[in-house]
Enzyme design. Structure first.
Site, short mmCIF file in Angstrom:
data_model
loop_
_atom_site.label_atom_id
_atom_site.label_comp_id
_atom_site.label_asym_id
_atom_site.label_seq_id
_atom_site.Cartn_x
_atom_site.Cartn_y
_atom_site.Cartn_z
N TYR A 189 0.83 -1.21 0.00
CA TYR A 189 0.00 0.00 0.00
C TYR A 189 0.86 1.25 0.00
O TYR A 189 0.60 2.20 -0.76
CB TYR A 189 -0.94 0.01 1.20
CG TYR A 189 -1.75 1.28 1.29
CD1 TYR A 189 -2.71 1.59 0.32
CD2 TYR A 189 -1.54 2.20 2.32
CE1 TYR A 189 -3.45 2.76 0.38
CE2 TYR A 189 -2.28 3.37 2.38
CZ TYR A 189 -3.23 3.64 1.42
OH TYR A 189 -3.95 4.81 1.48
N ARG A 200 1.43 6.49 -7.00
CA ARG A 200 0.28 7.32 -7.37
C ARG A 200 0.60 8.80 -7.17
O ARG A 200 0.25 9.64 -8.03
CB ARG A 200 -0.94 6.92 -6.54
CG ARG A 200 -2.15 7.82 -6.78
CD ARG A 200 -3.38 7.35 -6.01
NE ARG A 200 -3.16 7.31 -4.56
CZ ARG A 200 -4.09 6.97 -3.67
NH1 ARG A 200 -5.31 6.62 -4.10
NH2 ARG A 200 -3.83 6.94 -2.39
N TYR A 215 -0.99 13.55 5.61
CA TYR A 215 -0.61 12.58 6.63
C TYR A 215 0.88 12.71 6.96
O TYR A 215 1.70 12.95 6.06
CB TYR A 215 -0.90 11.16 6.16
CG TYR A 215 -2.32 10.68 6.39
CD1 TYR A 215 -3.27 11.48 7.00
CD2 TYR A 215 -2.69 9.40 6.00
CE1 TYR A 215 -4.56 11.02 7.22
CE2 TYR A 215 -3.98 8.92 6.21
CZ TYR A 215 -4.92 9.75 6.82
OH TYR A 215 -6.18 9.29 7.04
N ARG A 266 -11.32 13.32 0.36
CA ARG A 266 -12.27 12.52 1.12
C ARG A 266 -13.58 12.30 0.35
O ARG A 266 -14.26 11.29 0.55
CB ARG A 266 -12.58 13.19 2.46
CG ARG A 266 -11.38 13.34 3.38
CD ARG A 266 -10.87 12.01 3.86
NE ARG A 266 -9.75 12.18 4.81
CZ ARG A 266 -9.00 11.19 5.25
NH1 ARG A 266 -9.21 9.95 4.83
NH2 ARG A 266 -8.02 11.43 6.10
N GLU A 298 -14.22 -0.58 6.30
CA GLU A 298 -14.14 0.67 5.54
C GLU A 298 -15.43 0.81 4.76
O GLU A 298 -15.95 -0.19 4.24
CB GLU A 298 -12.91 0.64 4.62
CG GLU A 298 -12.66 1.92 3.83
CD GLU A 298 -11.34 1.88 3.08
OE1 GLU A 298 -11.35 2.23 1.89
OE2 GLU A 298 -10.32 1.49 3.67
#
Length: 332
Positions: free
Chosen positions: A146, A153, A206, A219, A324
């Site tokens: 991840y 990305r 983050y 989001r 999630e």
């Protein structure tokens, strides 16, 4: 009571998503922009752009995630992507075996292709992206898959991030229990509005403990026609995971995050949201199959009676997170 598909609603919007069984999907074959199949498949993959994702469906009736167009879509393919579009939106999908030896190069290349294909076809605005791949927590060279995905990305979307993070798409990145790397997206002629959650640090801010590059997504995206495309949302406050080991408490924290995000989006003059009852299509990723019944039971008490829920057995990007939730909010 079985939910009837409102064909007149599909005609009102340039695109729409439904979770359909085989009979419903057959009636709408000419309108399908794209389709995503989960295990077990409700039926064979059709002629529209689509992919099969190695995630077990947990609800009783298998369905197909079906993206629909108000007008007959036009289809094509390029650089490993199959796509379809009408005059306002494009749906595209990529599926390939994971190149574990050079996963970051693979991800960066496909994202660069994705952006090029969408822009060249006249759809320059990324609205929503879904990313599915196996072994999401598998470490290589000190980083799990991840975190390597996020770094690749971010590199590919660097120009969007450079614009004060105002054009990042909503997104999900979830682990499968096998199968291919699957990425699919929606892009538009018109830009959406990026929405953030006041209860959470924006993912692109983050701190370094979550990886060398922060996750490049919003989001949620508020579309030009007033729908909210909500990213994968979990039991995170600020940037920290909450309620370790307690799925019920994680669910309640996730619902609070969804409420806060919908309320933030509702401040836009083009939005007309009141809360969780505005969610119409909801996808729930669960780490453990035994959590399906209590989670489904709770969601039936807070969602609209005709909300469609798709429950999937999956791996979440943080090992301590048990679920999630993502969705689409908007009136029907």
């Amino acid at each position: 009571m079985k939910r009837l598909l409102p064909k007149e609603f599909i005609a009102e919007r340039s695109f729409h998503v439904e979770y359909l069984d085989g009979a419903q999907r057959a009636q709408l074959r000419a309108s399908i922009l794209g389709e995503i199949h989960y295990t077990p498949p409700a039926l064979a993959v059709g002629a529209a752009p689509g992919a099969s994702v190695a995630m077990m469906q947990l609800q009783a009736t298998p369905v197909v995630e079906t993206w629909l167009s108000a007008t007959p879509p036009r289809r094509g393919s390029a650089n490993g992507f199959d796509f379809a579009h009408n005059d306002e939106v494009m749906f595209g999908v990529y599926t390939q075996a994971v190149d574990d030896a050079d996963f970051e190069t693979q991800v960066q290349a496909l994202y660069e292709s994705l952006r090029h294909i969408a822009r060249a076809a006249g759809f320059p605005h990324l609205l929503r992206v879904w990313n599915y791949f196996p072994d999401i927590a598998r470490a290589r060279a000190g980083l799990d898959r991840y975190k390597r995905f996020c770094r690749a990305r971010a590199t590919a979307l660097a120009s969007l991030a450079a614009q004060a993070h105002t054009e990042l798409p909503a997104a999900s990145a979830v682990g499968t229990r096998g199968g291919n790397l699957v990425v699919y997206f929606l892009a538009g002629v018109a830009a959406g509005r990026q929405c953030e959650n006041p209860r959470q640090v924006s993912a692109y801010h983050y701190p370094p403990q979550y990886g060398p590059r922060s996750p490049s997504f919003a989001r949620a995206t508020l579309t030009a026609d007033g729908r909210l495309l909500i990213s994968g949302t979990a039991s995170i406050v600020g940037h920290e995971s909450r309620h370790i080991g307690d799925v019920s408490a994680q669910l309640e924290e996730t619902l609070e995050n969804l409420r806060a995000l919908i309320a933030a989006a509702a401040r836009d003059k083009h939005a007309a949201f009141t809360g969780l009852e505005d969610l119409r299509q909801v996808k729930i990723y669960l780490r453990h199959a035994h959590d399906y019944e209590p989670v489904a039971r709770r969601l039936r008490t807070v969602l609209h009676p005709q909300a469609q829920c798709l429950y999937l057995l999956a791996d979440i990007c943080r090992e301590e997170l048990l679920l999630e939730i993502e969705g689409v909010a908007g009136r029907t």
